[in-house]
Design a protein around this motif. Structure first.
Motif, PDB file in Angstrom:
ATOM      1  N   LEU A  35       7.143  -9.999 -10.152  1.00 35.34           N
ATOM      2  CA  LEU A  35       6.049  -9.095  -9.821  1.00 35.34           C
ATOM      3  C   LEU A  35       6.231  -7.772 -10.557  1.00 35.34           C
ATOM      4  O   LEU A  35       7.355  -7.306 -10.754  1.00 35.34           O
ATOM      5  N   ALA A  38       5.936  -1.694  -8.085  1.00 36.59           N
ATOM      6  CA  ALA A  38       4.944  -0.874  -7.394  1.00 36.59           C
ATOM      7  C   ALA A  38       4.923   0.522  -8.006  1.00 36.59           C
ATOM      8  O   ALA A  38       5.954   1.047  -8.416  1.00 36.59           O
ATOM      9  N   ARG A 115       3.911   1.210  -1.543  1.00 36.02           N
ATOM     10  CA  ARG A 115       4.034   0.052  -0.662  1.00 36.02           C
ATOM     11  C   ARG A 115       3.532   0.380   0.747  1.00 36.02           C
ATOM     12  O   ARG A 115       3.578   1.522   1.195  1.00 36.02           O
ATOM     13  N   ARG A 202       2.138  -3.373  -2.953  1.00 38.94           N
ATOM     14  CA  ARG A 202       2.891  -4.369  -2.194  1.00 38.94           C
ATOM     15  C   ARG A 202       2.730  -4.087  -0.703  1.00 38.94           C
ATOM     16  O   ARG A 202       2.646  -2.929  -0.287  1.00 38.94           O
ATOM     17  N   TYR A 204       4.218  -5.337   3.298  1.00 39.26           N
ATOM     18  CA  TYR A 204       5.282  -6.046   4.008  1.00 39.26           C
ATOM     19  C   TYR A 204       5.059  -5.950   5.516  1.00 39.26           C
ATOM     20  O   TYR A 204       4.559  -4.951   6.024  1.00 39.26           O
ATOM     21  N   ASP A 227       3.146  -9.508   0.948  1.00 41.03           N
ATOM     22  CA  ASP A 227       4.044 -10.018  -0.089  1.00 41.03           C
ATOM     23  C   ASP A 227       5.392 -10.441   0.487  1.00 41.03           C
ATOM     24  O   ASP A 227       6.116 -11.217  -0.137  1.00 41.03           O
TER      25      ASP A 227
END
Length: 260
Positions: A35, A38, A115, A202, A204, A227
């Motif tokens: 990936l 970020a 993120r 991203r 989480y 992700d």
């Protein structure tokens, strides 16, 4: 047909099937997906979010800058960030007549790492813990907010005063079960975009106990939204857990009242 021949033919056919089924074991491993990193950004605005942010079924109650050091986690100061509080899907229950809403708070750091972190709550929910991402996300020195994540936490659709009878309302059960996460996730990402000018690179999800259960449900129902998902000590079979608690309470009560 010769019995010995037919048996040999069957054995050869079985061996061929076994080898073909195991061929993938010897195939070259697929290259891991890499990936893109970020991209960080600085907070573009805070207090104006309360009046400018628009999202379906969402009301922001406040948006205020928290100076560096005013919030501490484990005795360690947290950097400057924007604290946003609000509610989603406010309603009056036709079942018990109580007012319900999905309450939340979100903390947007001044220096964002690109993120987003969803902090799963524990127990029966009903409380909005500080959105610092410490549950399964790190300790006093490594929690998600300190690392630059934008973090959200919620009460999953009911208040502590409504425990445990919120379950009488079908929609409150659905929100507690999984719908609160599904409703909050797109709103939180939109709020991130409003604060930093773009959506997170991203996302989480992490939680422990009931938060771990939320993580399991999120992995099953919203796999495209995150992700990475971390489920800590998930309470994944709540009906059986509730029966076990009732049984234990009965046994303890019997032991406590037994004159022997």
């Amino acid at each position: 047909m010769n019995p010995r021949f037919s048996c040999r033919a069957v054995l050869l056919a079985a061996a061929a099937l076994s080898l073909s089924g195991c061929a993938s074991l010897f195939a070259p491993a697929l290259a891991p997906v890499q990936l893109a990193p970020a991209r960080g950004a600085a907070l573009a605005g805070c207090t104006e979010l309360a009046g400018n942010f628009r999202h379906p079924q969402t009301t922001l109650a406040s948006a205020a800058l928290v100076p560096a050091g005013k919030l501490q986690v484990g005795g360690q100061p947290v950097g400057e960030h924007c604290l946003v509080t609000g509610r989603m899907h406010e309603r009056l229950s036709p079942v018990d007549g109580q007012a319900y809403a999905i309450g939340f708070e979100m903390r947007l750091p001044r220096d964002w790492n690109g993120r987003f972190f969803y902090q799963g709550n524990g127990g029966l929910d009903g409380l909005i813990p500080p959105a610092v991402g410490a549950v399964s996300g790190g300790g006093p020195l490594t929690h998600a907010l300190a690392q630059g994540f934008a973090v959200i936490s919620s009460d999953a659709g009911h208040s502590v005063k409504q425990l445990p009878l919120f379950g009488q309302d079908p929609q409150a059960r659905l929100d507690y079960g999984y719908q609160a996460v599904a409703k909050l996730t797109p709103m939180a990402k939109a709020l991130v975009a409003a604060g930093y000018g773009r959506a997170p690179d991203r996302s989480y999800f992490s939680g422990c106990s009931n938060g771990g259960r939320h993580a399991f449900v999120t992995a099953a129902r919203l796999p495209e939204a995150y992700d990475g998902i971390l489920a800590g000590a998930p309470g994944y079979n709540l009906p059986q857990a509730a029966l076990a608690q009732l049984y234990a309470a009965q046994q303890f009560a019997r032991a406590a009242t037994d004159p022997k």
